[in-house]
Write a protein that holds these residues in place. Sequence first.
Motif, PDB file in Angstrom:
ATOM      1  N   ASN A  84       0.829  -1.212   0.000  1.00 26.04           N
ATOM      2  CA  ASN A  84       0.000   0.000   0.000  1.00 26.04           C
ATOM      3  C   ASN A  84       0.865   1.263   0.000  1.00 26.04           C
ATOM      4  OD1 ASN A  84      -1.890   1.997   0.279  1.00 26.04           O
ATOM      5  ND2 ASN A  84      -2.912   1.095   2.061  1.00 26.04           N
ATOM      6  N   ARG A  85       1.089   1.816  -1.168  1.00 30.33           N
ATOM      7  CA  ARG A  85       1.958   2.991  -1.288  1.00 30.33           C
ATOM      8  C   ARG A  85       1.384   4.214  -0.584  1.00 30.33           C
ATOM      9  NH1 ARG A  85       4.214   2.775  -7.561  1.00 30.33           N
ATOM     10  NH2 ARG A  85       5.272   0.740  -7.368  1.00 30.33           N
ATOM     11  N   HIS A  86       0.066   4.319  -0.559  1.00 32.87           N
ATOM     12  CA  HIS A  86      -0.550   5.457   0.146  1.00 32.87           C
ATOM     13  C   HIS A  86      -0.189   5.409   1.635  1.00 32.87           C
ATOM     14  CE1 HIS A  86      -3.519   8.306   1.664  1.00 32.87           C
ATOM     15  NE2 HIS A  86      -3.795   7.387   2.587  1.00 32.87           N
ATOM     16  N   PHE A  87      -0.371   4.252   2.259  1.00 31.12           N
ATOM     17  CA  PHE A  87      -0.063   4.132   3.680  1.00 31.12           C
ATOM     18  C   PHE A  87       1.419   4.352   3.932  1.00 31.12           C
ATOM     19  CE2 PHE A  87       0.874   1.599   7.532  1.00 31.12           C
ATOM     20  CZ  PHE A  87       0.046   2.270   8.423  1.00 31.12           C
ATOM     21  N   HIS A  88       2.264   3.814   3.093  1.00 30.31           N
ATOM     22  CA  HIS A  88       3.706   4.012   3.242  1.00 30.31           C
ATOM     23  C   HIS A  88       4.056   5.500   3.185  1.00 30.31           C
ATOM     24  CE1 HIS A  88       4.230  -0.279   1.365  1.00 30.31           C
ATOM     25  NE2 HIS A  88       3.717  -0.309   2.590  1.00 30.31           N
ATOM     26  N   ALA A  89       3.441   6.217   2.262  1.00 26.15           N
ATOM     27  CA  ALA A  89       3.719   7.649   2.126  1.00 26.15           C
ATOM     28  C   ALA A  89       3.238   8.425   3.345  1.00 26.15           C
ATOM     29  CB  ALA A  89       3.061   8.189   0.856  1.00 26.15           C
ATOM     30  N   MET A  90       2.102   8.033   3.911  1.00 26.73           N
ATOM     31  CA  MET A  90       1.586   8.698   5.104  1.00 26.73           C
ATOM     32  C   MET A  90       2.567   8.542   6.269  1.00 26.73           C
ATOM     33  SD  MET A  90      -1.516  10.107   4.631  1.00 26.73           S
ATOM     34  CE  MET A  90      -2.590   9.946   6.071  1.00 26.73           C
ATOM     35  N   VAL A  91       3.058   7.320   6.464  1.00 17.01           N
ATOM     36  CA  VAL A  91       4.010   7.072   7.550  1.00 17.01           C
ATOM     37  C   VAL A  91       5.296   7.856   7.309  1.00 17.01           C
ATOM     38  CG1 VAL A  91       5.440   5.312   8.670  1.00 17.01           C
ATOM     39  CG2 VAL A  91       3.052   4.804   8.095  1.00 17.01           C
ATOM     40  N   ARG A  92       5.824   7.778   6.112  1.00 18.72           N
ATOM     41  CA  ARG A  92       7.098   8.416   5.793  1.00 18.72           C
ATOM     42  C   ARG A  92       7.040   9.934   5.980  1.00 18.72           C
ATOM     43  NH1 ARG A  92       7.889   5.610   1.680  1.00 18.72           N
ATOM     44  NH2 ARG A  92       6.768   6.908   0.192  1.00 18.72           N
ATOM     45  N   SER A  93       6.001  10.556   5.470  1.00 14.88           N
ATOM     46  CA  SER A  93       5.921  12.019   5.552  1.00 14.88           C
ATOM     47  C   SER A  93       5.748  12.496   6.986  1.00 14.88           C
ATOM     48  CB  SER A  93       4.774  12.536   4.682  1.00 14.88           C
ATOM     49  OG  SER A  93       3.517  12.073   5.160  1.00 14.88           O
ATOM     50  N   ASN A  94       5.126  11.682   7.823  1.00 11.72           N
ATOM     51  CA  ASN A  94       4.890  12.096   9.207  1.00 11.72           C
ATOM     52  C   ASN A  94       6.016  11.716  10.152  1.00 11.72           C
ATOM     53  OD1 ASN A  94       1.939  13.269   9.728  1.00 11.72           O
ATOM     54  ND2 ASN A  94       1.833  11.822   8.033  1.00 11.72           N
ATOM     55  N   CYS A  95       7.017  11.005   9.658  1.00 12.38           N
ATOM     56  CA  CYS A  95       8.186  10.660  10.477  1.00 12.38           C
ATOM     57  C   CYS A  95       9.391  11.561  10.171  1.00 12.38           C
ATOM     58  CB  CYS A  95       8.564   9.196  10.260  1.00 12.38           C
ATOM     59  SG  CYS A  95       7.469   8.018  11.074  1.00 12.38           S
ATOM     60  N   THR A  96       9.175  12.592   9.369  1.00 14.18           N
ATOM     61  CA  THR A  96      10.283  13.451   8.943  1.00 14.18           C
ATOM     62  C   THR A  96      11.025  14.062  10.121  1.00 14.18           C
ATOM     63  OG1 THR A  96       9.141  13.980   6.880  1.00 14.18           O
ATOM     64  CG2 THR A  96      10.903  15.469   7.567  1.00 14.18           C
ATOM     65  N   HIS A  97      10.281  14.616  11.095  1.00 11.81           N
ATOM     66  CA  HIS A  97      10.934  15.289  12.218  1.00 11.81           C
ATOM     67  C   HIS A  97      11.702  14.297  13.086  1.00 11.81           C
ATOM     68  CE1 HIS A  97       9.173  19.061  11.171  1.00 11.81           C
ATOM     69  NE2 HIS A  97       7.931  18.640  11.352  1.00 11.81           N
ATOM     70  N   LEU A  98      11.173  13.111  13.258  1.00 14.82           N
ATOM     71  CA  LEU A  98      11.885  12.090  14.025  1.00 14.82           C
ATOM     72  C   LEU A  98      13.196  11.726  13.340  1.00 14.82           C
ATOM     73  CD1 LEU A  98      12.192   9.911  16.197  1.00 14.82           C
ATOM     74  CD2 LEU A  98      10.744   8.421  14.775  1.00 14.82           C
ATOM     75  N   MET A  99      13.151  11.522  12.033  1.00 13.99           N
ATOM     76  CA  MET A  99      14.375  11.170  11.312  1.00 13.99           C
ATOM     77  C   MET A  99      15.402  12.297  11.369  1.00 13.99           C
ATOM     78  SD  MET A  99      14.019   8.087  10.352  1.00 13.99           S
ATOM     79  CE  MET A  99      12.847   7.607  11.621  1.00 13.99           C
ATOM     80  N   GLU A 100      14.926  13.532  11.314  1.00 13.37           N
ATOM     81  CA  GLU A 100      15.848  14.676  11.416  1.00 13.37           C
ATOM     82  C   GLU A 100      16.538  14.697  12.768  1.00 13.37           C
ATOM     83  OE1 GLU A 100      13.345  18.012  10.626  1.00 13.37           O
ATOM     84  OE2 GLU A 100      13.505  17.817   8.436  1.00 13.37           O
ATOM     85  N   PHE A 101      15.789  14.397  13.832  1.00 13.56           N
ATOM     86  CA  PHE A 101      16.397  14.379  15.157  1.00 13.56           C
ATOM     87  C   PHE A 101      17.416  13.239  15.271  1.00 13.56           C
ATOM     88  CE2 PHE A 101      16.611  12.613  19.438  1.00 13.56           C
ATOM     89  CZ  PHE A 101      17.088  13.720  20.140  1.00 13.56           C
ATOM     90  N   LEU A 102      17.057  12.050  14.820  1.00 15.64           N
ATOM     91  CA  LEU A 102      17.984  10.917  14.895  1.00 15.64           C
ATOM     92  C   LEU A 102      19.254  11.213  14.107  1.00 15.64           C
ATOM     93  CD1 LEU A 102      15.516   7.902  14.516  1.00 15.64           C
ATOM     94  CD2 LEU A 102      16.531   8.806  16.619  1.00 15.64           C
ATOM     95  N   ASP A 103      19.113  11.878  12.979  1.00 16.78           N
ATOM     96  CA  ASP A 103      20.281  12.271  12.185  1.00 16.78           C
ATOM     97  C   ASP A 103      21.127  13.290  12.944  1.00 16.78           C
ATOM     98  OD1 ASP A 103      21.931  12.219   9.923  1.00 16.78           O
ATOM     99  OD2 ASP A 103      20.835  13.843   8.946  1.00 16.78           O
ATOM    100  N   GLU A 104      20.452  14.244  13.574  1.00 10.74           N
ATOM    101  CA  GLU A 104      21.142  15.301  14.328  1.00 10.74           C
ATOM    102  C   GLU A 104      22.031  14.728  15.432  1.00 10.74           C
ATOM    103  OE1 GLU A 104      19.850  18.332  17.881  1.00 10.74           O
ATOM    104  OE2 GLU A 104      18.418  18.021  16.247  1.00 10.74           O
ATOM    105  N   VAL A 105      21.548  13.694  16.129  1.00 13.61           N
ATOM    106  CA  VAL A 105      22.309  13.147  17.260  1.00 13.61           C
ATOM    107  C   VAL A 105      23.187  11.962  16.861  1.00 13.61           C
ATOM    108  CG1 VAL A 105      20.638  13.943  18.963  1.00 13.61           C
ATOM    109  CG2 VAL A 105      20.402  11.633  17.986  1.00 13.61           C
ATOM    110  N   GLY A 106      23.234  11.634  15.586  1.00 12.55           N
ATOM    111  CA  GLY A 106      24.119  10.568  15.130  1.00 12.55           C
ATOM    112  C   GLY A 106      23.542   9.174  15.171  1.00 12.55           C
TER     113      GLY A 106
END
Length: 304
Positions: free
Chosen positions: A266-288
């Motif tokens: 389900n590409r729609h569901f995958h896109a919903m999850v991915r777009s809403n996890c952006t800030h989490l991924m940015e934080f994880l990237d920030e702290v290594g």
Amino acid sequence: MTDLTELSTSRADQGIDEVSARLVASSTRLSRNAMTEIDWAAPMDPSHYGCSPEWSTLYGTDYWNELTEQQRVTLTRHEFASIMNIGIWFEMLLQELVLRDQYLGDYHRPEFQFALTEIADECRHSIMFAKASEKMVGTTYRPSPAIGRVGRIFQHTARGAVSYAGILVAEEILDVFQRGCMRDDRVLPFIRTVNEIHVLEESRHMKYAREQVRESMRDMRPTTRRFCALYTSVGAMEIVRNLVRPQAYADAGLDVGRAIDERRGNRHFHAMVRSNCTHLMEFLDEVGLLTPAARKNYRRVHMI
């Protein structure tokens, strides 16, 4: 909404005690009680969903298009009950991690006091989810026995940054689903209230977890950092995979095998999850904590 925005703002220059003191004060002002705020005996409108239809794992698939409107309503109720039940499971894990971390802490410090505030919040949230699940579908959804055993291993082995990164990722995943549904008039009113309460109070927990992760990551050896990143990503992967249990599809009257197959593609569901996890991924990237190996796991469950 001002308080939510302030709480979610990342401020790396704050120490854990300063952040904790602010969060304790916020908890005193803003905490809510679902047991008194929600009329648990009120009847449910049969036309209202358990979550926004766009957040159903099957929305946009051929299977979804074949369902009647009532079948879609029933499906979302069982799906969201499963999500809340898995939320109870990992909130119980997280409570133990926090208690163990603070067992011989400095009891006079705001850090310790907010840790206990968080545990009290999590207990109330679990009761709230249990009551909501009872009212909406009248059953319990648990992780598979294998994942239950993995959870126990995590309970006993997670330390420091792994503990709080795991807490943060688990809370962020549940927050993604609840923010997407808490203001949708198509969703059952009491479920919207459950979502509002949880989003408000979890914003404090996520801020606390971010500061704990930052402190734990300071001067961490590269090999330890890579292990922490991988361990956290494996936990996130299993949480996402287990959010909607196969039994939820069966209880909604669907063909379980077909539902799981269509969810996977389900590409729609995958896109919903991915777009809403952006800030989490940015934080994880920030702290290594977004290493190449960790990225692969997050991609497997479409968080990145």
